[in-house]
Design an enzyme around this catalytic site. Structure first.
Site, PDB file in Angstrom:
ATOM      1  N   LYS A   1       0.329   6.802 -11.248  1.00 16.96           N
ATOM      2  CA  LYS A   1      -0.937   7.257 -12.030  1.00 16.96           C
ATOM      3  C   LYS A   1      -0.472   8.967 -12.444  1.00 16.96           C
ATOM      4  O   LYS A   1       0.597   9.230 -11.851  1.00 16.96           O
ATOM      5  CB  LYS A   1      -2.207   7.786 -11.023  1.00 16.96           C
ATOM      6  CG  LYS A   1      -1.999   8.602  -9.837  1.00 16.96           C
ATOM      7  CD  LYS A   1      -2.267   9.879  -9.807  1.00 16.96           C
ATOM      8  CE  LYS A   1      -1.671  10.539  -8.624  1.00 16.96           C
ATOM      9  NZ  LYS A   1      -1.356  12.058  -8.942  1.00 16.96           N
TER      10      LYS A   1
ATOM     11  N   ASP B   1      -6.268   8.975  -3.030  1.00 22.47           N
ATOM     12  CA  ASP B   1      -5.631   8.403  -4.448  1.00 22.47           C
ATOM     13  C   ASP B   1      -5.753   7.037  -4.314  1.00 22.47           C
ATOM     14  O   ASP B   1      -5.479   6.144  -5.222  1.00 22.47           O
ATOM     15  CB  ASP B   1      -4.408   8.947  -4.676  1.00 22.47           C
ATOM     16  CG  ASP B   1      -4.198  10.316  -5.117  1.00 22.47           C
ATOM     17  OD1 ASP B   1      -5.331  10.937  -5.280  1.00 22.47           O
ATOM     18  OD2 ASP B   1      -3.248  10.878  -5.378  1.00 22.47           O
TER      19      ASP B   1
HETATM   20  P1  ATP Z   1       0.388  11.913  -4.416  1.00 22.32           P
HETATM   21  O1  ATP Z   1       0.660  11.686  -5.798  1.00 22.32           O
HETATM   22  O2  ATP Z   1      -0.497  10.727  -3.970  1.00 22.32           O
HETATM   23  O3  ATP Z   1       0.118  13.134  -3.758  1.00 22.32           O
HETATM   24  P2  ATP Z   1       3.109  11.605  -4.135  1.00 22.32           P
HETATM   25  O4  ATP Z   1       3.301  10.410  -5.147  1.00 22.32           O
HETATM   26  O5  ATP Z   1       3.500  12.940  -4.041  1.00 22.32           O
HETATM   27  O6  ATP Z   1       1.786  11.270  -3.680  1.00 22.32           O
HETATM   28  P3  ATP Z   1       4.211   9.539  -2.354  1.00 22.32           P
HETATM   29  O7  ATP Z   1       5.546   8.768  -3.058  1.00 22.32           O
HETATM   30  O8  ATP Z   1       2.895   8.870  -2.190  1.00 22.32           O
HETATM   31  O9  ATP Z   1       3.835  11.007  -2.839  1.00 22.32           O
HETATM   32  O10 ATP Z   1       5.160   9.990  -0.773  1.00 22.32           O
HETATM   33  C1  ATP Z   1       4.386  11.056  -0.149  1.00 22.32           C
HETATM   34  C2  ATP Z   1       5.182  10.651   1.238  1.00 22.32           C
HETATM   35  O11 ATP Z   1       4.474   9.554   1.702  1.00 22.32           O
HETATM   36  C3  ATP Z   1       6.732  10.425   1.360  1.00 22.32           C
HETATM   37  O12 ATP Z   1       7.393  11.595   1.522  1.00 22.32           O
HETATM   38  C4  ATP Z   1       6.758   9.476   2.475  1.00 22.32           C
HETATM   39  O13 ATP Z   1       7.071  10.183   3.551  1.00 22.32           O
HETATM   40  C5  ATP Z   1       5.329   9.115   2.781  1.00 22.32           C
HETATM   41  N1  ATP Z   1       4.944   7.513   2.523  1.00 22.32           N
HETATM   42  C6  ATP Z   1       4.299   6.908   3.244  1.00 22.32           C
HETATM   43  N2  ATP Z   1       4.455   5.697   2.884  1.00 22.32           N
HETATM   44  C7  ATP Z   1       5.105   5.486   1.911  1.00 22.32           C
HETATM   45  C8  ATP Z   1       5.182   4.529   0.691  1.00 22.32           C
HETATM   46  N3  ATP Z   1       4.877   3.370   0.794  1.00 22.32           N
HETATM   47  N4  ATP Z   1       5.985   4.735  -0.257  1.00 22.32           N
HETATM   48  C9  ATP Z   1       6.397   6.272  -0.628  1.00 22.32           C
HETATM   49  N5  ATP Z   1       6.247   7.235   0.255  1.00 22.32           N
HETATM   50  C10 ATP Z   1       5.426   6.877   1.529  1.00 22.32           C
END
Ligand code: ATP
Length: 304
Positions: free
Chosen positions: A17, A144
């Protein structure tokens, strides 16, 4: 919901997203922030496959695989456990995540995997859950996660988990510049609180200009209306992101914005050709690790 073949795995494809608007209120007593979050699903996808196994385990492939936890903290594993608990069954599945969404990039990759694992397990186990029951589990897993299940365009209120689908017309072209390293979402909210301390933070609200731009498919109008209240906090923690934003604008983007909590930066462009040009220039500038072209809106989590 369609059932997988007996004994076989079920694969679900789920989009990333971007926020067309992220309006953030003052911290609540519970530490969360009320949001008005205009979500747009974009065509960068993870694929999550669940297969019956002796015990719950998670594997991950893709360029960022080393950054993904493979234990019970993985959001996909938590989704399987939550659904199994709801139905009194044991979550004995092998979850494989083919990861293409940048990790810790502000594109809701972990949330996407949670929604995908939930739908895949629900299909595998034929629980007969309703859409609303699945959405309720999604909301427990993270703010989210419901949107990752639904896709398209939606307004998220509350912590972002209370969704209202939004009408959207046409196709919007985006380029995403993936930064080296991630940014912790809680750290970015903490910086937002620090930067806004002592100020009067208005209640979050979706702008009519953003909603109209989506409704009419007007990329020029959306470019003017894009806002992200977390951008100042992300730039405060990672000042070099300002260079990436500037490169994208000089490469012809209509608008540049930090994606969610960052550090991925998002560029709205006019068409496919402008997208390729901006992606090339972003990559050549050395201000990002990779540059990805994607279309919006994308469908939500779906069995493939
Ligand atoms: P958001 O945009 O929802 O705030 P994000 O895109 O910044 O999230 P994610 O890729 O969701 O961040 O990852 C955040 C943290 O979540 C990672 O650093 C990791 O430690 C943890 N995590 C747990 N499950 C997962 C997964 N399936 N994929 C990626 N990261 C994960």
């Amino acid at each position: 919901m369609s059932a997988g073949r007996p004994g076989s795995g079920v694969t679900v494809r789920v989009p990333a997203k971007v926020n067309a608007q992220l309006s953030v209120g003052a911290p609540r007593p519970d530490g969360f922030h009320d949001l008005a979050n205009v979500f747009l699903a974009v065509g960068l996808y993870d694929e999550v496959t669940v297969t019956p196994a002796e015990t719950l385990r998670v594997t991950c492939s893709g360029p960022d695989a080393g950054l993904v936890p493979l234990d019970g903290t993985n959001l996909a594993a938590r989704a399987a456990v939550a659904l199994a608990a709801r139905h009194g069954i044991s979550p004995d599945v092998h979850i494989h995540i083919a990861k293409d969404i940048p990790v810790a990039g502000g594109m809701a990759g972990g949330s996407a995997d949670a929604a995908a694992a939930l739908l895949a397990c629900d299909t595998l186990w034929a629980t007969g859950s309703t859409r609303d029951e699945l959405l309720a589990i999604c909301a427990e897993l993270g703010s989210d996660v419901p949107f990752s299940l639904v896709g398209g365009a939606a307004l998220g209120t509350g912590r972002g988990e209370r969704l209202t689908p939004l009408p959207i017309r046409g196709t919007f072209h985006w380029v995403f510049a993936v930064a080296d390293g991630g940014l912790s979402t809680p750290a970015v909210y903490g910086e937002f609180d620090r930067l806004t301390a002592g100020t009067d933070v208005p209640a979050p609200a979706a702008g009519e200009d953003v909603l109209r731009a989506l409704r009419t498919g007007d990329a020029g109008a959306l470019a003017v209306a894009l806002t992200n209240d977390l951008q100042a906090a992300a730039l405060s923690l990672r000042p070099e992101l300002a260079d990436t934003l500037a490169v994208g604008m000089s490469a012809g983007a209509l608008a540049a914005v930090v994606s969610g909590s960052g550090p991925t930066t998002a560029f709205l462009v006019a068409d496919r050709w402008s997208a390729e040009k901006a992606a090339d220039e972003l990559l050549m500038s050395g201000t990002c690790r990779s540059a990805r072209v994607a279309l919006a809106p994308a469908p939500g989590a779906s069995v493939v």
